[in-house]
Write a protein that holds these residues in place. Structure first.
Motif, PDB file in Angstrom:
ATOM      1  N   VAL A 204     -94.937  84.189  41.090  1.00  6.55           N
ATOM      2  CA  VAL A 204     -93.684  84.455  41.794  1.00  6.55           C
ATOM      3  C   VAL A 204     -93.258  83.166  42.485  1.00  6.55           C
ATOM      4  N   GLU A 205     -91.987  82.810  42.319  1.00  7.39           N
ATOM      5  CA  GLU A 205     -91.419  81.583  42.878  1.00  7.39           C
ATOM      6  C   GLU A 205     -90.246  81.967  43.777  1.00  7.39           C
ATOM      7  N   ALA A 206     -90.331  81.637  45.060  1.00  4.62           N
ATOM      8  CA  ALA A 206     -89.330  82.072  46.040  1.00  4.62           C
ATOM      9  C   ALA A 206     -88.124  81.155  46.119  1.00  4.62           C
ATOM     10  N   PHE A 207     -88.158  80.033  45.412  1.00  5.02           N
ATOM     11  CA  PHE A 207     -87.091  79.029  45.545  1.00  5.02           C
ATOM     12  C   PHE A 207     -86.654  78.525  44.175  1.00  5.02           C
ATOM     13  N   ASN A 208     -85.506  77.881  44.166  1.00  5.24           N
ATOM     14  CA  ASN A 208     -85.036  77.174  42.981  1.00  5.24           C
ATOM     15  C   ASN A 208     -84.277  75.940  43.442  1.00  5.24           C
ATOM     16  N   GLU A 209     -84.888  74.777  43.229  1.00  7.86           N
ATOM     17  CA  GLU A 209     -84.315  73.502  43.676  1.00  7.86           C
ATOM     18  C   GLU A 209     -83.918  73.588  45.144  1.00  7.86           C
ATOM     19  N   PRO A 210     -84.852  73.940  46.018  1.00  7.01           N
ATOM     20  CA  PRO A 210     -84.522  74.244  47.411  1.00  7.01           C
ATOM     21  C   PRO A 210     -84.101  73.053  48.255  1.00  7.01           C
ATOM     22  N   SER A 211     -84.483  71.839  47.864  1.00  6.41           N
ATOM     23  CA  SER A 211     -84.101  70.672  48.659  1.00  6.41           C
ATOM     24  C   SER A 211     -82.730  70.125  48.299  1.00  6.41           C
ATOM     25  N   ALA A 212     -82.117  70.688  47.252  1.00  4.44           N
ATOM     26  CA  ALA A 212     -80.807  70.204  46.807  1.00  4.44           C
ATOM     27  C   ALA A 212     -79.736  70.513  47.840  1.00  4.44           C
ATOM     28  N   ASN A 213     -78.764  69.597  47.976  1.00  6.40           N
ATOM     29  CA  ASN A 213     -77.661  69.813  48.925  1.00  6.40           C
ATOM     30  C   ASN A 213     -76.375  70.240  48.217  1.00  6.40           C
ATOM     31  N   TRP A 214     -76.509  70.590  46.939  1.00  7.09           N
ATOM     32  CA  TRP A 214     -75.308  71.005  46.194  1.00  7.09           C
ATOM     33  C   TRP A 214     -75.127  72.513  46.153  1.00  7.09           C
ATOM     34  N   TRP A 215     -75.970  73.274  46.815  1.00  7.22           N
ATOM     35  CA  TRP A 215     -75.782  74.726  46.879  1.00  7.22           C
ATOM     36  C   TRP A 215     -74.775  75.038  47.977  1.00  7.22           C
ATOM     37  N   SER A 259     -86.106  67.402  40.604  1.00  2.00           N
ATOM     38  CA  SER A 259     -86.581  66.147  40.027  1.00  2.00           C
ATOM     39  C   SER A 259     -88.039  65.914  40.385  1.00  2.00           C
ATOM     40  N   TYR A 260     -88.655  64.996  39.662  1.00  3.64           N
ATOM     41  CA  TYR A 260     -90.058  64.662  39.892  1.00  3.64           C
ATOM     42  C   TYR A 260     -90.253  64.037  41.276  1.00  3.64           C
ATOM     43  N   ASP A 261     -89.350  63.147  41.662  1.00  4.13           N
ATOM     44  CA  ASP A 261     -89.507  62.468  42.942  1.00  4.13           C
ATOM     45  C   ASP A 261     -89.356  63.428  44.119  1.00  4.13           C
ATOM     46  N   VAL A 262     -88.395  64.348  44.030  1.00  3.51           N
ATOM     47  CA  VAL A 262     -88.230  65.327  45.102  1.00  3.51           C
ATOM     48  C   VAL A 262     -89.418  66.287  45.123  1.00  3.51           C
ATOM     49  N   ALA A 263     -89.940  66.626  43.968  1.00  3.89           N
ATOM     50  CA  ALA A 263     -91.120  67.489  43.908  1.00  3.89           C
ATOM     51  C   ALA A 263     -92.293  66.855  44.656  1.00  3.89           C
ATOM     52  N   LYS A 264     -92.465  65.549  44.473  1.00  4.08           N
ATOM     53  CA  LYS A 264     -93.521  64.850  45.192  1.00  4.08           C
ATOM     54  C   LYS A 264     -93.319  64.931  46.697  1.00  4.08           C
ATOM     55  N   ALA A 265     -92.093  64.659  47.135  1.00  5.39           N
ATOM     56  CA  ALA A 265     -91.812  64.661  48.568  1.00  5.39           C
ATOM     57  C   ALA A 265     -92.000  66.047  49.173  1.00  5.39           C
ATOM     58  N   THR A 266     -91.556  67.072  48.458  1.00  2.95           N
ATOM     59  CA  THR A 266     -91.712  68.438  48.959  1.00  2.95           C
ATOM     60  C   THR A 266     -93.186  68.812  49.059  1.00  2.95           C
ATOM     61  N   TRP A 267     -93.944  68.519  48.007  1.00  6.82           N
ATOM     62  CA  TRP A 267     -95.365  68.874  48.041  1.00  6.82           C
ATOM     63  C   TRP A 267     -96.076  68.168  49.191  1.00  6.82           C
ATOM     64  N   ALA A 268     -95.754  66.903  49.404  1.00  4.05           N
ATOM     65  CA  ALA A 268     -96.375  66.158  50.498  1.00  4.05           C
ATOM     66  C   ALA A 268     -96.019  66.760  51.854  1.00  4.05           C
ATOM     67  N   GLY A 269     -94.833  67.376  51.943  1.00  2.00           N
ATOM     68  CA  GLY A 269     -94.379  67.913  53.223  1.00  2.00           C
ATOM     69  C   GLY A 269     -94.811  69.331  53.524  1.00  2.00           C
ATOM     70  N   LEU A 270     -95.308  70.050  52.536  1.00  2.00           N
ATOM     71  CA  LEU A 270     -95.788  71.412  52.789  1.00  2.00           C
ATOM     72  C   LEU A 270     -97.022  71.376  53.666  1.00  2.00           C
ATOM     73  N   THR A 271     -97.203  72.415  54.466  1.00  2.00           N
ATOM     74  CA  THR A 271     -98.400  72.493  55.296  1.00  2.00           C
ATOM     75  C   THR A 271     -99.637  72.687  54.420  1.00  2.00           C
ATOM     76  N   SER A 272    -100.791  72.348  54.963  1.00  7.22           N
ATOM     77  CA  SER A 272    -102.026  72.512  54.202  1.00  7.22           C
ATOM     78  C   SER A 272    -102.272  73.975  53.869  1.00  7.22           C
TER      79      SER A 272
END
Length: 481
Positions: A204-215, A259-272
Protein backbone atom coordinates in the motif's frame (compact mmCIF):
# COMPACT_ATOMS: atom_id res chain seq x y z
CA UNK A 1 34.51 -22.33 -53.35
CA UNK A 2 30.74 -22.90 -53.04
CA UNK A 3 28.22 -20.16 -52.35
CA UNK A 4 27.42 -21.75 -48.95
CA UNK A 5 31.10 -21.69 -48.00
CA UNK A 6 31.41 -18.07 -49.11
CA UNK A 7 28.41 -17.05 -47.00
CA UNK A 8 29.67 -18.96 -43.97
CA UNK A 9 33.12 -17.43 -44.31
CA UNK A 10 31.60 -13.97 -44.67
CA UNK A 11 29.59 -14.39 -41.48
CA UNK A 12 32.61 -15.64 -39.55
CA UNK A 13 34.71 -12.70 -40.71
CA UNK A 14 31.91 -10.29 -39.79
CA UNK A 15 31.63 -11.85 -36.34
CA UNK A 16 35.39 -11.70 -35.84
CA UNK A 17 35.35 -8.04 -36.78
CA UNK A 18 32.16 -7.33 -34.85
CA UNK A 19 31.73 -3.73 -33.83
CA UNK A 20 30.96 -4.72 -30.24
CA UNK A 21 31.41 -7.80 -28.08
CA UNK A 22 29.48 -8.28 -24.85
CA UNK A 23 30.56 -10.82 -22.26
CA UNK A 24 27.63 -12.09 -20.21
CA UNK A 25 28.51 -12.47 -16.52
CA UNK A 26 26.20 -14.97 -14.77
CA UNK A 27 27.97 -14.59 -11.42
CA UNK A 28 26.47 -11.13 -10.90
CA UNK A 29 23.14 -10.82 -9.11
CA UNK A 30 21.13 -7.63 -9.46
CA UNK A 31 18.01 -9.13 -7.92
CA UNK A 32 15.22 -11.61 -8.56
CA UNK A 33 12.80 -10.20 -11.09
CA UNK A 34 9.28 -9.70 -9.70
CA UNK A 35 7.58 -8.51 -12.83
CA UNK A 36 6.13 -5.92 -15.16
CA UNK A 37 2.99 -3.88 -14.68
CA UNK A 38 0.77 -0.92 -15.36
CA UNK A 39 -1.34 1.53 -13.41
CA UNK A 40 -5.08 1.10 -14.01
CA UNK A 41 -6.33 4.63 -13.52
CA UNK A 42 -7.08 6.25 -15.90
CA UNK A 43 -7.35 3.88 -18.84
CA UNK A 44 -9.19 1.21 -16.86
CA UNK A 45 -11.98 3.62 -15.95
CA UNK A 46 -12.72 3.80 -19.68
CA UNK A 47 -11.83 0.29 -20.86
CA UNK A 48 -11.97 -1.89 -17.75
CA UNK A 49 -14.64 -4.19 -19.18
CA UNK A 50 -12.72 -4.92 -22.40
CA UNK A 51 -11.54 -8.53 -22.03
CA UNK A 52 -9.53 -8.40 -25.26
CA UNK A 53 -7.47 -5.50 -23.95
CA UNK A 54 -6.91 -7.30 -20.66
CA UNK A 55 -5.62 -10.32 -22.59
CA UNK A 56 -3.33 -8.12 -24.66
CA UNK A 57 -1.73 -6.55 -21.60
CA UNK A 58 -1.72 -9.38 -19.06
CA UNK A 59 -1.50 -12.65 -21.01
CA UNK A 60 1.26 -13.89 -23.30
CA UNK A 61 -1.20 -15.22 -25.86
CA UNK A 62 -1.52 -13.98 -29.43
CA UNK A 63 -4.62 -11.77 -29.41
CA UNK A 64 -6.56 -10.59 -32.44
CA UNK A 65 -6.95 -6.81 -32.24
CA UNK A 66 -8.10 -4.57 -35.11
CA UNK A 67 -7.59 -7.47 -37.50
CA UNK A 68 -3.99 -8.05 -36.41
CA UNK A 69 -2.39 -10.71 -34.23
CA UNK A 70 -0.79 -8.96 -31.26
CA UNK A 71 1.58 -10.75 -28.85
CA UNK A 72 0.39 -10.28 -25.26
CA UNK A 73 2.79 -8.39 -23.00
CA UNK A 74 2.38 -10.75 -20.05
CA UNK A 75 2.27 -8.03 -17.40
CA UNK A 76 1.77 -9.46 -13.91
CA UNK A 77 1.63 -6.32 -11.75
CA UNK A 78 -1.50 -4.20 -11.26
CA UNK A 79 -1.28 -0.75 -9.67
CA UNK A 80 -4.78 0.08 -8.42
CA UNK A 81 -5.71 3.68 -7.57
CA UNK A 82 -7.93 4.42 -4.58
CA UNK A 83 -9.80 7.46 -5.87
CA UNK A 84 -10.35 10.78 -4.13
CA UNK A 85 -13.55 12.06 -5.76
CA UNK A 86 -17.27 11.93 -5.03
CA UNK A 87 -20.27 14.08 -5.99
CA UNK A 88 -22.13 14.06 -2.67
CA UNK A 89 -22.69 16.96 -0.30
CA UNK A 90 -22.24 16.44 3.43
CA UNK A 91 -22.68 19.01 6.16
CA UNK A 92 -23.12 21.65 3.48
CA UNK A 93 -19.71 20.77 1.99
CA UNK A 94 -18.96 19.29 -1.40
CA UNK A 95 -15.92 18.62 -3.56
CA UNK A 96 -14.23 21.49 -5.38
CA UNK A 97 -13.49 20.51 -8.98
CA UNK A 98 -10.51 21.75 -10.97
CA UNK A 99 -11.62 23.54 -14.15
CA UNK A 100 -8.91 21.66 -16.05
CA UNK A 101 -9.50 18.09 -14.96
CA UNK A 102 -10.76 15.57 -17.48
CA UNK A 103 -13.60 13.25 -16.41
CA UNK A 104 -11.47 10.16 -17.04
CA UNK A 105 -9.00 11.43 -14.46
CA UNK A 106 -11.58 11.82 -11.71
CA UNK A 107 -11.55 8.50 -9.85
CA UNK A 108 -14.44 7.90 -7.47
CA UNK A 109 -13.41 7.18 -3.90
CA UNK A 110 -15.20 4.88 -1.47
CA UNK A 111 -15.29 7.01 1.71
CA UNK A 112 -17.86 9.66 0.88
CA UNK A 113 -17.81 11.74 4.07
CA UNK A 114 -16.39 11.99 7.56
CA UNK A 115 -19.57 10.84 9.26
CA UNK A 116 -18.39 7.32 10.05
CA UNK A 117 -15.34 5.09 9.80
CA UNK A 118 -17.59 2.04 9.60
CA UNK A 119 -17.25 0.67 6.04
CA UNK A 120 -20.78 -0.75 6.28
CA UNK A 121 -22.30 2.68 6.97
CA UNK A 122 -23.80 5.14 4.51
CA UNK A 123 -20.53 7.10 4.64
CA UNK A 124 -19.08 4.46 2.33
CA UNK A 125 -20.09 3.36 -1.17
CA UNK A 126 -18.44 0.20 -2.44
CA UNK A 127 -20.26 0.24 -5.78
CA UNK A 128 -18.34 3.11 -7.36
CA UNK A 129 -15.28 2.72 -9.61
CA UNK A 130 -16.62 -0.53 -11.03
CA UNK A 131 -14.64 -0.42 -14.29
CA UNK A 132 -11.26 -0.11 -12.60
CA UNK A 133 -12.16 -2.99 -10.28
CA UNK A 134 -13.32 -5.08 -13.24
CA UNK A 135 -10.02 -4.37 -14.99
CA UNK A 136 -8.15 -5.59 -11.91
CA UNK A 137 -10.18 -8.80 -11.73
CA UNK A 138 -9.76 -9.39 -15.48
CA UNK A 139 -6.02 -8.88 -15.07
CA UNK A 140 -5.97 -11.50 -12.33
CA UNK A 141 -7.88 -13.91 -14.58
CA UNK A 142 -5.25 -13.38 -17.28
CA UNK A 143 -2.28 -14.06 -15.04
CA UNK A 144 -1.60 -10.96 -12.94
CA UNK A 145 -0.44 -12.00 -9.48
CA UNK A 146 0.90 -8.85 -7.79
CA UNK A 147 -1.41 -6.03 -6.78
CA UNK A 148 -0.52 -2.61 -5.40
CA UNK A 149 -2.86 -0.04 -3.83
CA UNK A 150 -1.88 3.61 -4.20
CA UNK A 151 -3.36 7.06 -3.71
CA UNK A 152 -2.99 10.16 -5.85
CA UNK A 153 -4.77 12.30 -3.26
CA UNK A 154 -6.64 11.85 0.01
CA UNK A 155 -10.43 11.93 -0.29
CA UNK A 156 -11.53 15.44 -1.22
CA UNK A 157 -13.01 16.16 2.22
CA UNK A 158 -9.60 15.53 3.81
CA UNK A 159 -8.07 18.33 1.70
CA UNK A 160 -7.69 21.87 3.00
CA UNK A 161 -9.53 23.35 0.02
CA UNK A 162 -11.70 20.29 -0.67
CA UNK A 163 -10.00 19.97 -4.05
CA UNK A 164 -8.27 16.63 -4.76
CA UNK A 165 -6.24 18.20 -7.57
CA UNK A 166 -4.15 20.20 -5.10
CA UNK A 167 -3.82 23.53 -3.33
CA UNK A 168 -3.78 26.95 -4.98
CA UNK A 169 0.03 27.17 -4.89
CA UNK A 170 1.05 23.52 -4.89
CA UNK A 171 1.78 23.37 -1.16
CA UNK A 172 0.66 20.64 1.24
CA UNK A 173 -3.10 20.15 0.94
CA UNK A 174 -4.08 17.53 3.51
CA UNK A 175 -5.70 18.74 6.72
CA UNK A 176 -3.49 17.94 9.70
CA UNK A 177 -6.38 16.30 11.53
CA UNK A 178 -6.98 13.91 8.62
CA UNK A 179 -3.57 12.23 8.46
CA UNK A 180 -4.86 9.23 10.37
CA UNK A 181 -8.07 9.24 8.33
CA UNK A 182 -6.09 8.97 5.11
CA UNK A 183 -4.31 5.92 6.49
CA UNK A 184 -7.61 4.47 7.71
CA UNK A 185 -9.13 4.93 4.26
CA UNK A 186 -6.39 3.00 2.49
CA UNK A 187 -6.30 0.21 5.07
CA UNK A 188 -10.09 -0.16 4.89
CA UNK A 189 -9.98 -0.40 1.09
CA UNK A 190 -7.22 -3.00 1.36
CA UNK A 191 -9.27 -5.07 3.79
CA UNK A 192 -12.43 -4.82 1.69
CA UNK A 193 -10.49 -5.84 -1.42
CA UNK A 194 -9.30 -8.95 0.36
CA UNK A 195 -12.65 -10.01 1.78
CA UNK A 196 -15.00 -8.90 -1.02
CA UNK A 197 -12.98 -8.82 -4.24
CA UNK A 198 -10.54 -11.69 -3.70
CA UNK A 199 -7.58 -9.32 -4.10
CA UNK A 200 -4.76 -9.17 -1.57
CA UNK A 201 -2.60 -6.12 -2.14
CA UNK A 202 1.10 -6.82 -1.83
CA UNK A 203 1.79 -3.25 -0.78
CA UNK A 204 0.00 0.00 0.00
CA UNK A 205 1.37 3.40 -1.05
CA UNK A 206 -0.15 6.50 0.59
CA UNK A 207 1.41 9.05 -1.78
CA UNK A 208 2.08 9.77 -5.43
CA UNK A 209 4.91 12.19 -6.21
CA UNK A 210 4.28 13.90 -2.86
CA UNK A 211 7.16 16.39 -3.02
CA UNK A 212 6.00 17.83 -6.35
CA UNK A 213 4.75 21.43 -6.34
CA UNK A 214 2.62 21.01 -9.46
CA UNK A 215 -0.41 19.55 -7.66
CA UNK A 216 -2.57 22.63 -7.90
CA UNK A 217 -6.26 23.45 -7.71
CA UNK A 218 -6.42 24.05 -11.47
CA UNK A 219 -4.55 20.84 -12.31
CA UNK A 220 -5.51 18.20 -14.83
CA UNK A 221 -5.59 15.23 -12.43
CA UNK A 222 -5.75 14.22 -8.77
CA UNK A 223 -2.66 15.03 -6.73
CA UNK A 224 -1.48 16.22 -3.34
CA UNK A 225 1.74 17.58 -1.91
CA UNK A 226 2.97 16.05 1.37
CA UNK A 227 5.91 17.42 3.30
CA UNK A 228 8.50 14.79 4.15
CA UNK A 229 7.72 15.09 7.86
CA UNK A 230 4.04 14.53 7.08
CA UNK A 231 4.92 11.48 5.02
CA UNK A 232 6.71 10.00 8.02
CA UNK A 233 3.63 10.54 10.17
CA UNK A 234 1.25 9.02 7.60
CA UNK A 235 3.51 5.97 7.17
CA UNK A 236 3.25 5.33 10.91
CA UNK A 237 -0.52 5.74 10.88
CA UNK A 238 -0.77 3.43 7.87
CA UNK A 239 1.20 0.69 9.61
CA UNK A 240 -1.14 0.91 12.60
CA UNK A 241 -4.26 1.02 10.41
CA UNK A 242 -3.21 -2.04 8.43
CA UNK A 243 -2.41 -3.93 11.61
CA UNK A 244 -5.80 -2.99 13.06
CA UNK A 245 -7.43 -4.49 9.96
CA UNK A 246 -5.57 -7.76 10.51
CA UNK A 247 -3.18 -6.96 7.65
CA UNK A 248 0.09 -6.97 9.55
CA UNK A 249 1.77 -8.84 6.70
CA UNK A 250 0.78 -6.27 4.09
CA UNK A 251 3.75 -4.15 3.09
CA UNK A 252 4.10 -0.38 2.91
CA UNK A 253 5.71 1.29 -0.10
CA UNK A 254 7.07 4.85 -0.24
CA UNK A 255 7.26 7.42 -1.61
CA UNK A 256 6.61 7.21 -5.37
CA UNK A 257 8.57 10.40 -5.99
CA UNK A 258 8.73 11.72 -9.54
CA UNK A 259 12.52 11.50 -9.99
CA UNK A 260 15.52 9.59 -8.71
CA UNK A 261 17.09 12.65 -7.09
CA UNK A 262 13.92 13.62 -5.22
CA UNK A 263 13.48 10.00 -4.13
CA UNK A 264 16.93 10.14 -2.56
CA UNK A 265 16.18 13.38 -0.73
CA UNK A 266 12.83 12.12 0.54
CA UNK A 267 14.26 8.84 1.79
CA UNK A 268 17.06 10.67 3.58
CA UNK A 269 14.49 12.93 5.25
CA UNK A 270 12.14 10.25 6.55
CA UNK A 271 12.42 9.42 10.23
CA UNK A 272 14.21 6.22 11.21
CA UNK A 273 10.89 4.86 12.46
CA UNK A 274 9.18 5.55 9.14
CA UNK A 275 12.05 3.94 7.23
CA UNK A 276 11.76 0.82 9.36
CA UNK A 277 8.03 0.63 8.51
CA UNK A 278 8.62 0.90 4.74
CA UNK A 279 9.24 -2.42 3.00
CA UNK A 280 9.54 -1.22 -0.59
CA UNK A 281 11.12 1.92 -2.03
CA UNK A 282 9.10 2.97 -5.07
CA UNK A 283 10.41 5.59 -7.47
CA UNK A 284 9.15 7.01 -10.76
CA UNK A 285 11.32 7.24 -13.85
CA UNK A 286 10.41 10.68 -15.17
CA UNK A 287 13.96 11.95 -14.79
CA UNK A 288 14.65 9.64 -17.73
CA UNK A 289 18.34 9.86 -18.68
CA UNK A 290 19.29 11.99 -15.69
CA UNK A 291 19.42 11.53 -11.95
CA UNK A 292 21.31 9.41 -9.47
CA UNK A 293 19.97 5.92 -10.07
CA UNK A 294 22.93 4.40 -8.25
CA UNK A 295 22.23 6.52 -5.19
CA UNK A 296 18.65 5.26 -4.95
CA UNK A 297 19.85 1.68 -5.36
CA UNK A 298 22.45 2.14 -2.62
CA UNK A 299 19.79 3.44 -0.22
CA UNK A 300 17.62 0.41 -0.95
CA UNK A 301 20.52 -2.01 -0.53
CA UNK A 302 21.75 -0.49 2.72
CA UNK A 303 18.23 -0.50 4.14
CA UNK A 304 17.39 -4.01 2.96
CA UNK A 305 14.44 -2.68 0.94
CA UNK A 306 12.88 -3.94 -2.26
CA UNK A 307 13.26 -1.36 -5.06
CA UNK A 308 10.72 -0.87 -7.84
CA UNK A 309 10.34 1.63 -10.64
CA UNK A 310 6.61 1.93 -9.99
CA UNK A 311 5.79 4.41 -12.77
CA UNK A 312 7.32 5.39 -16.08
CA UNK A 313 5.86 7.09 -19.14
CA UNK A 314 6.55 9.55 -21.96
CA UNK A 315 5.10 10.59 -25.29
CA UNK A 316 7.67 8.98 -27.58
CA UNK A 317 5.67 6.40 -29.54
CA UNK A 318 8.81 5.18 -31.36
CA UNK A 319 9.96 3.20 -28.33
CA UNK A 320 13.44 4.78 -28.38
CA UNK A 321 12.99 6.65 -25.09
CA UNK A 322 11.40 3.67 -23.40
CA UNK A 323 14.20 1.29 -24.38
CA UNK A 324 16.93 3.77 -23.49
CA UNK A 325 15.56 4.56 -20.04
CA UNK A 326 14.58 1.00 -19.27
CA UNK A 327 18.11 -0.22 -20.01
CA UNK A 328 19.50 2.57 -17.82
CA UNK A 329 17.25 1.35 -15.02
CA UNK A 330 18.43 -2.25 -15.42
CA UNK A 331 22.05 -1.15 -15.59
CA UNK A 332 22.17 1.35 -12.71
CA UNK A 333 18.95 1.43 -10.66
CA UNK A 334 18.54 -2.36 -10.48
CA UNK A 335 14.82 -2.43 -9.69
CA UNK A 336 13.15 -5.81 -9.39
CA UNK A 337 9.93 -4.60 -11.05
CA UNK A 338 9.00 -1.99 -13.63
CA UNK A 339 5.56 -0.43 -14.16
CA UNK A 340 4.37 1.57 -17.18
CA UNK A 341 1.99 4.44 -16.44
CA UNK A 342 -0.81 4.37 -19.05
CA UNK A 343 -0.94 1.47 -21.49
CA UNK A 344 -3.79 3.24 -23.31
CA UNK A 345 -3.53 6.99 -23.89
CA UNK A 346 -3.13 9.57 -26.63
CA UNK A 347 -0.27 11.74 -27.82
CA UNK A 348 2.26 8.92 -27.86
CA UNK A 349 1.89 8.19 -24.15
CA UNK A 350 0.00 4.94 -24.55
CA UNK A 351 1.33 1.64 -25.78
CA UNK A 352 -1.96 1.56 -27.64
CA UNK A 353 -3.26 4.91 -28.84
CA UNK A 354 -6.56 5.83 -27.25
CA UNK A 355 -8.83 8.51 -25.86
CA UNK A 356 -10.01 7.69 -22.35
CA UNK A 357 -12.78 10.29 -22.41
CA UNK A 358 -14.14 9.45 -25.87
CA UNK A 359 -13.59 5.76 -25.01
CA UNK A 360 -11.93 5.02 -28.35
CA UNK A 361 -8.82 2.98 -29.09
CA UNK A 362 -6.62 2.90 -32.14
CA UNK A 363 -3.25 1.63 -33.30
CA UNK A 364 -0.68 -0.40 -31.42
CA UNK A 365 2.54 1.63 -31.30
CA UNK A 366 6.11 0.57 -32.02
CA UNK A 367 6.69 1.28 -28.31
CA UNK A 368 4.37 -1.61 -27.46
CA UNK A 369 6.47 -4.06 -29.48
CA UNK A 370 9.67 -2.62 -28.04
CA UNK A 371 8.41 -3.31 -24.52
CA UNK A 372 7.35 -6.82 -25.58
CA UNK A 373 11.02 -7.57 -26.27
CA UNK A 374 11.52 -7.34 -22.49
CA UNK A 375 8.24 -8.36 -20.88
CA UNK A 376 7.66 -11.58 -22.81
CA UNK A 377 11.14 -12.92 -22.05
CA UNK A 378 12.44 -11.51 -18.74
CA UNK A 379 9.97 -13.22 -16.46
CA UNK A 380 9.22 -13.32 -12.76
CA UNK A 381 11.79 -15.34 -10.81
CA UNK A 382 14.71 -14.78 -13.16
CA UNK A 383 17.94 -13.29 -11.83
CA UNK A 384 19.06 -10.04 -13.45
CA UNK A 385 22.74 -10.32 -14.37
CA UNK A 386 25.40 -8.20 -16.04
CA UNK A 387 24.96 -8.17 -19.81
CA UNK A 388 28.43 -6.75 -20.38
CA UNK A 389 27.56 -3.28 -21.65
CA UNK A 390 25.33 -0.23 -21.53
CA UNK A 391 23.12 -1.38 -24.40
CA UNK A 392 22.50 -4.91 -23.11
CA UNK A 393 20.22 -6.42 -20.45
CA UNK A 394 20.55 -10.04 -19.36
CA UNK A 395 18.55 -12.38 -17.15
CA UNK A 396 19.04 -16.01 -16.15
CA UNK A 397 16.43 -18.60 -15.25
CA UNK A 398 18.20 -21.14 -13.04
CA UNK A 399 15.28 -23.58 -13.03
CA UNK A 400 15.13 -23.75 -16.83
CA UNK A 401 18.85 -23.05 -17.35
CA UNK A 402 17.85 -20.36 -19.81
CA UNK A 403 19.64 -17.12 -20.60
CA UNK A 404 17.76 -14.09 -21.95
CA UNK A 405 19.62 -11.22 -23.61
CA UNK A 406 18.00 -7.98 -24.79
CA UNK A 407 20.22 -5.61 -26.77
CA UNK A 408 19.81 -2.48 -28.87
CA UNK A 409 21.95 -0.84 -31.53
CA UNK A 410 21.87 2.95 -31.14
CA UNK A 411 24.39 3.48 -33.95
CA UNK A 412 23.27 5.31 -37.07
CA UNK A 413 24.61 2.36 -39.06
CA UNK A 414 24.09 -1.37 -38.80
CA UNK A 415 26.65 -3.51 -37.02
CA UNK A 416 27.33 -7.00 -35.71
CA UNK A 417 27.09 -7.72 -31.99
CA UNK A 418 29.02 -10.64 -30.51
CA UNK A 419 27.75 -12.24 -27.29
CA UNK A 420 30.40 -14.12 -25.34
CA UNK A 421 29.08 -16.99 -23.17
CA UNK A 422 32.48 -18.19 -21.97
CA UNK A 423 31.66 -17.57 -18.30
CA UNK A 424 29.03 -20.29 -18.36
CA UNK A 425 30.69 -23.55 -17.32
CA UNK A 426 28.45 -25.93 -19.24
CA UNK A 427 25.79 -26.03 -21.93
CA UNK A 428 27.54 -23.76 -24.42
CA UNK A 429 27.24 -26.14 -27.35
CA UNK A 430 28.81 -25.43 -30.69
CA UNK A 431 26.10 -25.23 -33.36
CA UNK A 432 23.25 -24.91 -30.86
CA UNK A 433 20.36 -22.72 -31.99
CA UNK A 434 19.67 -19.35 -30.35
CA UNK A 435 16.10 -18.08 -30.60
CA UNK A 436 15.78 -14.47 -31.75
CA UNK A 437 13.11 -11.73 -31.83
CA UNK A 438 13.49 -8.31 -33.43
CA UNK A 439 11.73 -4.90 -33.43
CA UNK A 440 12.58 -1.74 -35.34
CA UNK A 441 12.38 1.34 -33.14
CA UNK A 442 10.80 4.30 -34.90
CA UNK A 443 7.52 5.13 -36.58
CA UNK A 444 7.32 1.90 -38.58
CA UNK A 445 9.19 -1.27 -39.39
CA UNK A 446 9.49 -4.79 -38.03
CA UNK A 447 7.31 -5.60 -35.05
CA UNK A 448 8.48 -8.44 -32.85
CA UNK A 449 9.67 -10.62 -35.70
CA UNK A 450 10.47 -14.18 -34.58
CA UNK A 451 13.41 -16.23 -35.89
CA UNK A 452 13.87 -19.81 -34.76
CA UNK A 453 16.82 -21.09 -36.77
CA UNK A 454 19.13 -18.39 -38.14
CA UNK A 455 21.38 -17.81 -35.10
CA UNK A 456 23.86 -20.43 -33.89
CA UNK A 457 26.54 -20.70 -31.23
CA UNK A 458 30.09 -20.88 -32.60
CA UNK A 459 32.60 -21.90 -29.96
CA UNK A 460 31.62 -19.87 -26.91
CA UNK A 461 29.97 -17.03 -28.85
CA UNK A 462 27.08 -16.16 -31.07
CA UNK A 463 26.51 -13.03 -33.09
CA UNK A 464 23.77 -11.17 -34.86
CA UNK A 465 23.42 -8.29 -37.27
CA UNK A 466 21.63 -5.24 -35.81
CA UNK A 467 20.27 -2.54 -38.06
CA UNK A 468 20.26 1.02 -36.75
CA UNK A 469 17.81 1.48 -33.88
CA UNK A 470 16.93 -2.20 -33.77
CA UNK A 471 16.25 -4.02 -30.50
CA UNK A 472 16.64 -7.80 -30.37
CA UNK A 473 16.00 -10.48 -27.77
CA UNK A 474 17.83 -13.80 -27.64
CA UNK A 475 17.11 -16.96 -25.65
CA UNK A 476 19.82 -19.56 -25.06
CA UNK A 477 18.80 -22.80 -23.31
CA UNK A 478 20.77 -25.42 -21.36
CA UNK A 479 23.36 -23.12 -19.79
CA UNK A 480 24.87 -23.60 -16.32
CA UNK A 481 27.62 -21.88 -14.35
Amino acid sequence: MSLTTLLTTSLLVSATLADQTFTINPSTNWGKWQGWGTSLAWWAKAFGTRTDLSQIFFSTNLITYNGQSVPGLGLNIVRYNAGACSTNTYGGTHMAVSPSIQPSRQIDGYWLDWGSTDPASSSWNWNVDSNQRTAMLNAKANGANRFLLFSNSPMWWMCLNKNPSGSADGSENIQSWNLQDHATYLATVAKHAQTSWGITFESVEAFNEPSANWWKANGSQEGCNFKVATQSAVIGYLRTALNNQGLSGMQIAASDENSYDVAKATWAGLTSTAKSQVNQIHVHGYQQGGGDRVGVYNYAQSGGKTLWNSEYGENDATGKSLVSNLILDFRWLHPTAWVYWQVIDGGGWGLIDGNNDAVTVGAVSQKYYALAQFTRHIREGMTIIDGGGDSVVAAYDSSKKKLVIVAVNWSTTGQYFNFDLSRFTSGVTNGATVLRWSTQLGTSGERYGSYASDTKISGTKFWSWFGSNVIQTFEVSGLSF
